[in-house]
Design a protein around this motif. Structure first.
Motif, short mmCIF file in Angstrom:
data_model
loop_
_atom_site.label_atom_id
_atom_site.label_comp_id
_atom_site.label_asym_id
_atom_site.label_seq_id
_atom_site.Cartn_x
_atom_site.Cartn_y
_atom_site.Cartn_z
N TRP A 110 -17.63 51.61 -30.00
CA TRP A 110 -17.92 52.98 -29.53
C TRP A 110 -19.42 53.06 -29.32
N PRO A 111 -19.90 53.02 -28.10
CA PRO A 111 -19.16 53.11 -26.84
C PRO A 111 -18.50 51.77 -26.46
N GLY A 114 -19.16 52.01 -20.97
CA GLY A 114 -19.08 53.44 -21.26
C GLY A 114 -20.30 54.00 -21.95
N HIS A 153 -16.57 59.84 -25.12
CA HIS A 153 -15.31 59.13 -25.39
C HIS A 153 -14.29 60.10 -25.98
N TYR A 159 -7.79 55.33 -25.70
CA TYR A 159 -9.12 55.57 -26.25
C TYR A 159 -10.15 55.11 -25.24
N GLY A 160 -11.12 55.97 -24.95
CA GLY A 160 -12.19 55.56 -24.05
C GLY A 160 -12.74 56.72 -23.26
N VAL A 161 -13.17 56.43 -22.04
CA VAL A 161 -13.87 57.38 -21.18
C VAL A 161 -12.93 57.85 -20.08
N GLU A 206 -11.22 52.10 -20.77
CA GLU A 206 -10.24 52.63 -21.73
C GLU A 206 -9.46 51.48 -22.35
#
Length: 290
Positions: A149-150, A154, A159, A217-219, A224
């Motif tokens: 994360w990120p 990303g 997020h 999970y992601g942007v 993702e």
């Protein structure tokens, strides 16, 4: 020396350690890494397997029908060296068998098999628990993988976690490591959880049910990861506040409720295997996009 096994499939590579049968990396051939690298300054884990408990033990002890002993958080599998029993270019199978050391804390005979398979951009982790003894075997199983994360590509972007079922499951909370009886309103809105570091100021977000069989999970519109879950009705989402990782944790079994004793069978969502029986659990994670 702890051995690592390298899996390859297309443009992706994964490595798995004999210690804990724990995933160590998931990356593309261009060097983009998706799994947390285990910097102990934040948290030294990467993707531990949780067995025979999820969460803390009551005053550091567990029991099976009144018998048992000392056990660390999340059980002993994560700290055990597994036997590597089979492997190929894109898979590895590890096995842990009950021993005098495990029986001192957990008086059950078992075989725990863990298979990692890499198929293109999808990594699948499956666990089979088998009762090889002559008494019922109470237990829990969980997965604790941490992802960057990120995510690569990303950086500087918001997020989020998006449940496939669009639900708003109630939030369970830990109080001193024990699960509180009362729940709180869901942090999800129509299945969407916008991630901020302050969400984890009071430990993990825990959902006893209702999160469904998959999430992303992601942007939004960017990098993702897509997850699918098998026989894991509980979900934890955790970050050590401010750390550059997010754990997506499918479980079957939870921390003990406040006021309960050390019996594993009394833990929420704990299971019991009859002699000779087995059960399977797992999850997959797919890297989406280029």
């Amino acid at each position: 020396m702890i051995n690592l096994t390298t899996l390859t499939s297309g443009a992706f590579t994964a490595t798995v350690s004999d210690m804990g049968a724990e995933l160590q990396s998931l990356s593309r051939e261009d060097g983009r890494q998706y799994l947390w690298h285990g910097d102990a300054a934040w948290w030294g884990g990467r993707a531990p397997i949780l067995f025979p408990i999820v969460g803390r033990a009551v005053e550091g002890r567990v029991a099976v029908n009144g018998q048992g002993g000392e056990m660390g958080q999340h059980g002993f599998a994560r700290r055990s060296v597994f036997e590597r029993v089979d492997q190929g270019p894109n898979f590895v199978l590890h096995r842990l068998t009950a021993s005098e050391a495990t029986r001192a804390a957990y008086p059950s005979d078992f075989v725990l098999s863990i298979r990692h398979t890499l198929d293109g951009a999808t990594l699948t982790v499956s666990v089979t628990a088998e009762n090889t003894g002559d008494q019922d075997m109470p237990y829990c199983v969980g997965f604790h993988p941490a992802f960057c994360w990120p995510l690569p590509g990303g950086e500087g972007q918001a997020h989020r976690v998006v449940l496939d079922n669009g639900a708003e499951p109630p939030l369970s909370v830990l109080e001193g490591g024990y699960l509180a009886e009362a729940t709180k309103p869901s942090p999800f809105a129509l299945g969407v959880l916008d991630l901020t570091h302050d969400l984890f100021a009071n430990d993990a977000l825990i959902f006893e049910g209702g999160t469904g069989d998959g999430l992303r999970y992601g942007v939004d519109g960017g990098p993702e990861l897509a997850f699918r879950f098998d026989n894991t009705p509980n979900l934890g989402i955790w970050q050590k506040p401010g750390a550059p990782f997010l754990c997506i944790e499918p479980w079957h079994g939870l921390a003990p409720r406040a006021g309960h004793g050390p019996e594993i069978a009394d833990r929420p969502f704990a299971m019991t295997l009859a002699p000779g029986a087995s059960a399977q659990f797992g999850y997959s994670v797919s890297v989406l996009g280029d």
